[in-house]
Design an enzyme around this catalytic site. Structure first.
Site, PDB file in Angstrom:
ATOM      1  N   HIS A 163      67.779  81.194  43.410  1.00  0.00           N
ATOM      2  CA  HIS A 163      66.822  80.342  42.721  1.00  0.00           C
ATOM      3  C   HIS A 163      67.627  79.346  41.912  1.00  0.00           C
ATOM      4  CE1 HIS A 163      62.928  79.396  40.761  1.00  0.00           C
ATOM      5  NE2 HIS A 163      63.735  78.978  39.813  1.00  0.00           N
ATOM      6  N   CYS A 164      67.450  78.079  42.180  1.00  0.00           N
ATOM      7  CA  CYS A 164      68.267  77.076  41.512  1.00  0.00           C
ATOM      8  C   CYS A 164      67.468  76.387  40.417  1.00  0.00           C
ATOM      9  CB  CYS A 164      68.741  76.041  42.540  1.00  0.00           C
ATOM     10  SG  CYS A 164      69.886  74.846  41.857  1.00  0.00           S
TER      11      CYS A 164
END
Lengths: 452, 141
Positions: A190-191
């Site tokens: 998850h960025c």
């Protein structure tokens, strides 16, 4: 500023809900009433804009910062460095810079707004069926049956875990993102910089983004160095050059720090692409030979070129969650009461009842039973599954203080308030996330591992 | 009666069978061809297996890696992926084919037996859901 943006977009997404509140009837409904789209009842922590065409993670994260930095640095470059360099060198410098800039922005937006490969949650029928299969095959012991299934892929034993939130066995390489509360296929990470998960459907955009960003920052860095060097070769030396063009120093600083991280990230992801791995698998060491026996990656084609082609140029499957599809027209009179509440995101309590009501309704369509939509103590058919799963998923969310005591609904509602209450407070979240640039998670065992 | 499928919508649902995914070949979309016990009294085993096998072949065609998909991928990359705004991908085209195949199978084979196949795409490609209706004679002409 972020709050203003959010408020501005919000009414547009909810614009259609005004018609919903105005056309409520005491009992019975006509089919001519506006049909709702499926994104409006989506159970994950995602935000939808443009009537479901655009979707993002639970909160923007640092996306505005990312966009801001790129715009500011490029803007300063074009305004202050390019005129000088065009005179001295060539006109291609702003052209190349422009092309890179456009490419960076487009791939960034694609990464942020594309569905990463979210798997829709299992409907109650399926969940019950799977539960039954697990209970049948498991041994009759005092501990609960194991929630894993082992299969053979390319002669490699792979364990499939059962996801308690989505109520299904996760396909291989799928992981549950606790930020977005969804199972994502080929979950990479998850960025927060991009404000979305990176998974099967948007990995190539993400890779294109970081590679083009490395080129852009290196290009700007090189050009600024050239600019200052050329300017200081004049009469007055380096100090005067800096005083003449102070923006260049700002650009130098931003680019210098960005290059280290972005180039490193690009290199790392190039390695991942070449070996057909995901960040998640690499971090966990799923396929490393540490355990003594030879365990390689069962998904690799053992050829760098093939792996690259498959990961970056393979077919993109369409989004499985069908955001813009219409919900079947509901014929349950009880749902009318939940719709007389305010539209979502306007009021915490009412939004929960509204979304809970509509979600239950969606599930009831498959069961062909009429169930209570407001949070009553009457639990639906799949009570044993939901209560157990709720206990596991509630651990990562905070339940609001003034909820009715019904156990069947509290878990589901607990997930919603994070989206509603905290997004209205905007900035409170970003402080929590900026010091962990990469967040990896896998269902109940959450690991926050900063990689920088 | 106008059409057997419409009759099914009013019929009572007896139970549902879920054909799960088969992951032994990796992450490609493939369903298990094992014949579920609940269908033994309703449909011929070979017919069922043929339906599932055709579905598997169609999904394999959608996900096939070859010259055409690479070309599509490279072209998309060069246009900064804006080409997806106007062009339908190969995968989507095959999904439409699959939807048509399922409808055809329902009309010809499954509805007369009191069964209904649900397109897996509506279940997130997790399962092939087969609804078993109570009255076996619904839809028989």
């Amino acid at each position: 500023m972020k709050n203003c943006e959010y408020q501005q977009i919000d009414p547009r997404a909810l614009g259609t809900s005004n018609t919903r509140t105005s056309t409520t009837l005491p009992c019975g409904r006509k089919n001519s009433q506006r049909l709702r789209r499926k994104w409006e009842v989506f159970p994950g922590n995602n935000r939808f804009y443009c009537d479901g065409r655009i979707m993002m993670g639970r909160q923007c994260g640092v996306l505005p910062l990312t966009i801001g930095l790129i715009f500011i640095t490029s803007g300063l470059f074009f305004t202050f460095d390019c005129p000088f360099l065009v005179d001295r060198l060539t006109v291609f410098i702003p052209v190349i810079g422009g092309v890179l800039f456009v490419f960076v922005i487009m791939t960034l937006l694609q990464t942020s707004f594309t569905d990463p490969g979210i798997l829709p949650r299992a409907l109650p029928d399926e969940a019950v069926d799977i539960e039954r299969q697990i209970d049948n095959s498991g041994s009759a012991s005092y501990r609960p049956p194991p929630r894993t299934k082992e299969i053979l892929i390319n002669d490699q034993v792979v364990k499939l875990k059962y996801c308690f939130t989505c109520k299904m066995f996760r396909p291989p390489r799928t992981s549950h993102c606790s930020m977005c509360d969804n199972c994502v296929e080929r979950f990479d990470h998850h960025c927060p910089w991009v404000g979305n998960c990176v998974g099967k459907r948007n990995y190539r955009f993400f890779y294109a983004f970081i590679v083009s960003l490395s080129f852009l920052t290196s290009f700007i860095f090189g050009c600024v160095i050239t600019h200052l060097t050329l300017r200081s070769q004049g009469v007055n030396g380096i100090i005067q050059a800096i005083q003449d063009s102070p923006a260049s120093v700002a650009e130098l600083v931003i680019c210098f720090f960005s290059i280290w991280s972005i180039l490193g990230l690009s290199g790392f992801h190039t390695y991942l692409v070449a070996s057909n791995l995901t960040t998640n698998e690499d971090i966990k060491g799923s396929w490393s030979s540490k355990r003594g026996e030879e365990s390689g990656n069962p998904y690799t084609y053992n050829n760098i070129f093939t792996n690259c082609c498959v990961v970056l140029c393979g077919p993109i499957p369409p989004s499985l969650i069908d955001r813009r599809g219409f919900l079947p027209p509901d014929d349950a009179p009880q749902t009318v009461t939940s719709d007389t509440e305010l539209p979502p995101f306007m009021s915490k309590n009412d939004a929960n009842m509204c979304t809970q009501g509509t979600k239950e309704l969606l599930q009831s369509m498959a069961l062909s039973t009429v169930i209570q939509s407001t949070c009553t103590p009457g639990t639906p058919k799949t009570a044993p599954v939901t209560q157990e799963s709720l206990l596991r998923t509630v651990s990562i969310t905070v339940s609001p203080p003034n909820r009715p005591p019904s156990t069947g609904c509290s878990g589901h509602q607990a997930q919603r308030p994070i989206d509603v209450s905290c997004s209205q407070k905007g900035n409170k979240r970003s402080a929590h996330h900026t010091h962990s640039p990469l967040i990896l998670s896998d269902g109940p065992d959450m690991g926050f591992i900063p990689l920088n | 009666y106008t059409h057997s499928l419409q009759d099914l919508r009013q019929a009572a649902v007896a139970s549902k069978v879920f054909v799960q995914r088969d992951y032994t070949s990796g992450t490609i979309c493939k369903f298990q061809t094992k014949f579920p016990a609940e269908l033994e009294s309703r449909i011929d085993k070979q017919q069922f297996e043929e339906t599932i096998q055709t579905l598997n072949n169609l999904y394999a065609e959608a996900e096939k890696l070859g010259g055409r998909s690479y070309l599509e991928g490279c072209l998309a990359c060069l246009t900064a992926y804006t080409i997806f705004l106007c062009m339908e991908t190969h995968y989507e085209k095959v999904l439409k084919k699959i939807a048509k195949y399922i409808q055809e199978q329902n009309e010809k084979i499954y509805a007369p037996l009191g069964l209904l196949l649900t397109d897996p795409i509506e279940r997130g490609l997790r399962v092939v859901e087969i609804t078993i209706f109570e009255d076996r004679s619904i839809g028989s002409r």
